[in-house]
Design a protein around this motif. Structure first.
Motif, PDB file in Angstrom:
ATOM      1  N   MET A  89      -3.192  -0.561  -3.232  1.00 43.05           N
ATOM      2  CA  MET A  89      -2.583   0.159  -4.347  1.00 43.05           C
ATOM      3  C   MET A  89      -3.055   1.609  -4.387  1.00 43.05           C
ATOM      4  SD  MET A  89      -2.367  -0.840  -8.394  1.00 43.05           S
ATOM      5  CE  MET A  89      -4.133  -1.095  -8.620  1.00 43.05           C
ATOM      6  N   PHE A  90      -4.362   1.831  -4.262  1.00 43.20           N
ATOM      7  CA  PHE A  90      -4.854   3.194  -4.375  1.00 43.20           C
ATOM      8  C   PHE A  90      -4.717   3.979  -3.078  1.00 43.20           C
ATOM      9  CE2 PHE A  90      -6.393   1.467  -8.300  1.00 43.20           C
ATOM     10  CZ  PHE A  90      -6.035   2.502  -9.163  1.00 43.20           C
ATOM     11  N   LEU A  91      -4.477   3.298  -1.976  1.00 37.91           N
ATOM     12  CA  LEU A  91      -4.068   4.009  -0.770  1.00 37.91           C
ATOM     13  C   LEU A  91      -2.694   4.627  -1.008  1.00 37.91           C
ATOM     14  CD1 LEU A  91      -4.282   4.812   2.210  1.00 37.91           C
ATOM     15  CD2 LEU A  91      -3.413   2.529   2.800  1.00 37.91           C
ATOM     16  N   GLY A  92      -1.791   3.856  -1.622  1.00 35.67           N
ATOM     17  CA  GLY A  92      -0.484   4.400  -1.965  1.00 35.67           C
ATOM     18  C   GLY A  92      -0.575   5.566  -2.927  1.00 35.67           C
ATOM     19  N   HIS A  93      -1.404   5.409  -3.961  1.00 33.03           N
ATOM     20  CA  HIS A  93      -1.606   6.511  -4.918  1.00 33.03           C
ATOM     21  C   HIS A  93      -2.161   7.744  -4.218  1.00 33.03           C
ATOM     22  CE1 HIS A  93      -0.570   4.692  -8.705  1.00 33.03           C
ATOM     23  NE2 HIS A  93      -1.417   3.695  -8.549  1.00 33.03           N
ATOM     24  N   ALA A  94      -3.135   7.543  -3.354  1.00 36.23           N
ATOM     25  CA  ALA A  94      -3.768   8.671  -2.665  1.00 36.23           C
ATOM     26  C   ALA A  94      -2.790   9.378  -1.742  1.00 36.23           C
ATOM     27  CB  ALA A  94      -4.987   8.184  -1.883  1.00 36.23           C
ATOM     28  N   ARG A  95      -1.968   8.607  -1.037  1.00 37.29           N
ATOM     29  CA  ARG A  95      -0.954   9.222  -0.171  1.00 37.29           C
ATOM     30  C   ARG A  95      -0.002  10.090  -0.972  1.00 37.29           C
ATOM     31  NH1 ARG A  95       2.202   4.637   2.062  1.00 37.29           N
ATOM     32  NH2 ARG A  95       3.572   6.359   2.684  1.00 37.29           N
ATOM     33  N   ARG A  96       0.448   9.586  -2.122  1.00 33.24           N
ATOM     34  CA  ARG A  96       1.367  10.363  -2.955  1.00 33.24           C
ATOM     35  C   ARG A  96       0.681  11.621  -3.495  1.00 33.24           C
ATOM     36  NH1 ARG A  96       6.292  11.620  -3.315  1.00 33.24           N
ATOM     37  NH2 ARG A  96       6.840   9.413  -3.060  1.00 33.24           N
ATOM     38  N   THR A  97      -0.561  11.496  -3.912  1.00 33.63           N
ATOM     39  CA  THR A  97      -1.304  12.645  -4.424  1.00 33.63           C
ATOM     40  C   THR A  97      -1.427  13.723  -3.354  1.00 33.63           C
ATOM     41  OG1 THR A  97      -2.584  11.196  -5.887  1.00 33.63           O
ATOM     42  CG2 THR A  97      -3.489  13.374  -5.452  1.00 33.63           C
ATOM     43  N   PHE A  98      -1.761  13.302  -2.140  1.00 30.89           N
ATOM     44  CA  PHE A  98      -1.892  14.255  -1.032  1.00 30.89           C
ATOM     45  C   PHE A  98      -0.561  14.952  -0.774  1.00 30.89           C
ATOM     46  CE2 PHE A  98      -1.560  15.466   3.409  1.00 30.89           C
ATOM     47  CZ  PHE A  98      -2.735  16.181   3.605  1.00 30.89           C
ATOM     48  N   ASP A  99       0.514  14.172  -0.700  1.00 33.28           N
ATOM     49  CA  ASP A  99       1.822  14.760  -0.389  1.00 33.28           C
ATOM     50  C   ASP A  99       2.269  15.734  -1.477  1.00 33.28           C
ATOM     51  OD1 ASP A  99       1.857  13.328   1.923  1.00 33.28           O
ATOM     52  OD2 ASP A  99       3.514  11.993   1.366  1.00 33.28           O
ATOM     53  N   ASP A 100       1.981  15.418  -2.732  1.00 34.77           N
ATOM     54  CA  ASP A 100       2.343  16.333  -3.814  1.00 34.77           C
ATOM     55  C   ASP A 100       1.546  17.628  -3.724  1.00 34.77           C
ATOM     56  OD1 ASP A 100       4.141  14.480  -4.752  1.00 34.77           O
ATOM     57  OD2 ASP A 100       3.027  13.962  -6.564  1.00 34.77           O
ATOM     58  N   ALA A 101       0.257  17.505  -3.423  1.00 34.65           N
ATOM     59  CA  ALA A 101      -0.574  18.703  -3.272  1.00 34.65           C
ATOM     60  C   ALA A 101      -0.118  19.531  -2.070  1.00 34.65           C
ATOM     61  CB  ALA A 101      -2.045  18.311  -3.121  1.00 34.65           C
ATOM     62  N   LEU A 102       0.218  18.844  -0.981  1.00 39.13           N
ATOM     63  CA  LEU A 102       0.664  19.532   0.237  1.00 39.13           C
ATOM     64  C   LEU A 102       1.952  20.314  -0.021  1.00 39.13           C
ATOM     65  CD1 LEU A 102       0.319  20.009   3.290  1.00 39.13           C
ATOM     66  CD2 LEU A 102       1.630  17.895   3.680  1.00 39.13           C
TER      67      LEU A 102
END
Length: 382
Positions: free
Chosen positions: A250-263
């Motif tokens: 679950m938090f791998l998914g959250h982290a991926r989305r957070t990274f992509d939004d920041a990128l």
């Protein structure tokens, strides 16, 4: 979905379908706000039902009970992609963890009933923590007394995820005593609408997630015991692989989305005549975060592969490493993402503030980071 979803091509199609579903249902901020009542709900039951109707909630559950017959890796992809797609389905991982206990220790009748209900979209909750027992859950005092063919339950539970939307609550309670404090603890399947059961939501930064649950002379038939009377602690310990893997996914998914939004933001935001992501200070920070994120992905999917090879294998060290590393990284990414976005990251116009609220508690629930470090350290004989 083919039986077991064994082929790599089948799994790629499954992941692609999950991404398409999330994009169609939750792809815009307006859709997410509508599903969550302006961000106050962590779980949309209507969306969960749609996922169930597609056969995906039970993708990794046995076909005999209405599932897809998939693997731990399939469950990981399901939870990860829904989190990455920002689908408000907090109850999904919680339910799959609870279901794993029934799959392993339930009677055939319980499996048909409970696992079948999960595949149809019902939510399960597991109640362990109490006001005075958190990390030291073996000291729980909620009591169930056997009277004839029924248990009469009295006590209080707190921080119970999804109890307010669950159809049943798997209650860990004391039915006796033993040599150690973990003896005499039993798991009982308590229907949420049982007279004497009261659920009170606890307001949190993440919205409606956790609850206090009160049991006042609640009567439950004795045949609702899951597994062995007095052995619930050992049962739960044997299911921690699934608990920590689902939390990691679950938090791998959250982290991926957070990274992509920041990128996306640092690529587009310009200062001093160029995108801020082109400055070395930002570029190197993003490189470090990307590397940490890849470590998390490898940890999660390596553990899933180990469990696919041997579902009954106990890997406490690896499971705790997943829980520790992924949640700490998700929290760090959200904090860094807000810093990279400056004031924009603090506003509700962007999703970064939501990422922070969702990830900040991840290092606390399902076993704190401190507890995970203890488990890892002890696994080395320390």
């Amino acid at each position: 979905m083919e039986t077991g979803m064994a082929g790599a091509a089948d799994r790629r199609e499954f992941v692609a379908a999950l991404r398409d579903f999330a994009k169609a249902k939750c792809g815009t901020r307006q859709q997410r706000l509508e599903l969550t009542k302006d961000g106050t709900l962590a779980h949309s039951q209507s969306l969960h039902k749609e996922l169930a109707e597609l056969g995906w909630v039970g993708a990794a559950l046995p076909e005999a009970y209405g599932g897809g017959g998939g693997s731990a890796t399939d469950a990981c992809h399901l939870v990860e992609e829904m989190a990455y797609g920002q689908a408000p389905l907090f109850g999904l991982a919680v339910t799959l963890v609870s279901a794993s206990v029934v799959e392993r220790f339930g009677t055939e009748e319980q499996k048909q009933d409970i696992l079948g209900s999960v595949c149809r979209g019902e939510i399960l909750a597991t109640a362990i923590s109490e006001p005075d027992t958190g990390s030291d859950a073996g000291s729980l005092r909620c009591k169930a007394e056997l009277k004839g063919d029924n248990y009469v339950i009295n006590g209080q539970k707190t921080w119970i995820s999804c109890a307010h939307i669950a159809s049943r609550i798997f209650l860990l309670c004391r039915t006796g005593e033993g040599e150690g404090k973990h003896d005499g603890i039993t798991m009982i399947d308590v229907p949420a609408d049982t007279p004497g059961v009261t659920v009170r939501p606890i307001a949190t930064l993440g919205g409606d997630e956790v609850n206090e649950v009160y049991f006042t002379d609640a009567v439950v038939p004795a045949d609702r015991v899951i597994g062995e009377v007095g052995a619930a602690w050992r049962q739960m310990m044997s299911c921690l692989n699934t608990d920590r893997l689902m939390c990691g996914a679950m938090f791998l998914g959250h982290a991926r989305r957070t990274f992509d939004d920041a990128l996306e933001y640092v690529r587009q935001r310009e200062q001093f005549g160029r995108p801020i992501g082109s400055f070395q200070a930002i570029r190197h920070r993003m490189a470090d975060l990307a590397t940490e994120l890849e470590c998390c992905r490898l940890l999660v999917h390596d553990l899933a592969a180990k469990l696919d090879a041997d579902p009954h294998r106990q890997v406490p060290r690896e499971a705790s490493m997943v829980k520790l590393k992924v949640t700490e990284t998700a929290k760090r990414l959200a904090v860094e993402g807000m810093q990279l976005m400056g004031g924009a990251g603090y506003t509700k116009e962007y999703d970064m503030e939501r990422h922070l609220r969702e990830s900040i508690v991840s290092t606390v629930y399902a076993g704190t980071s401190e507890i995970q470090r203890e488990i890892i350290g002890k696994s080395y004989g320390l």
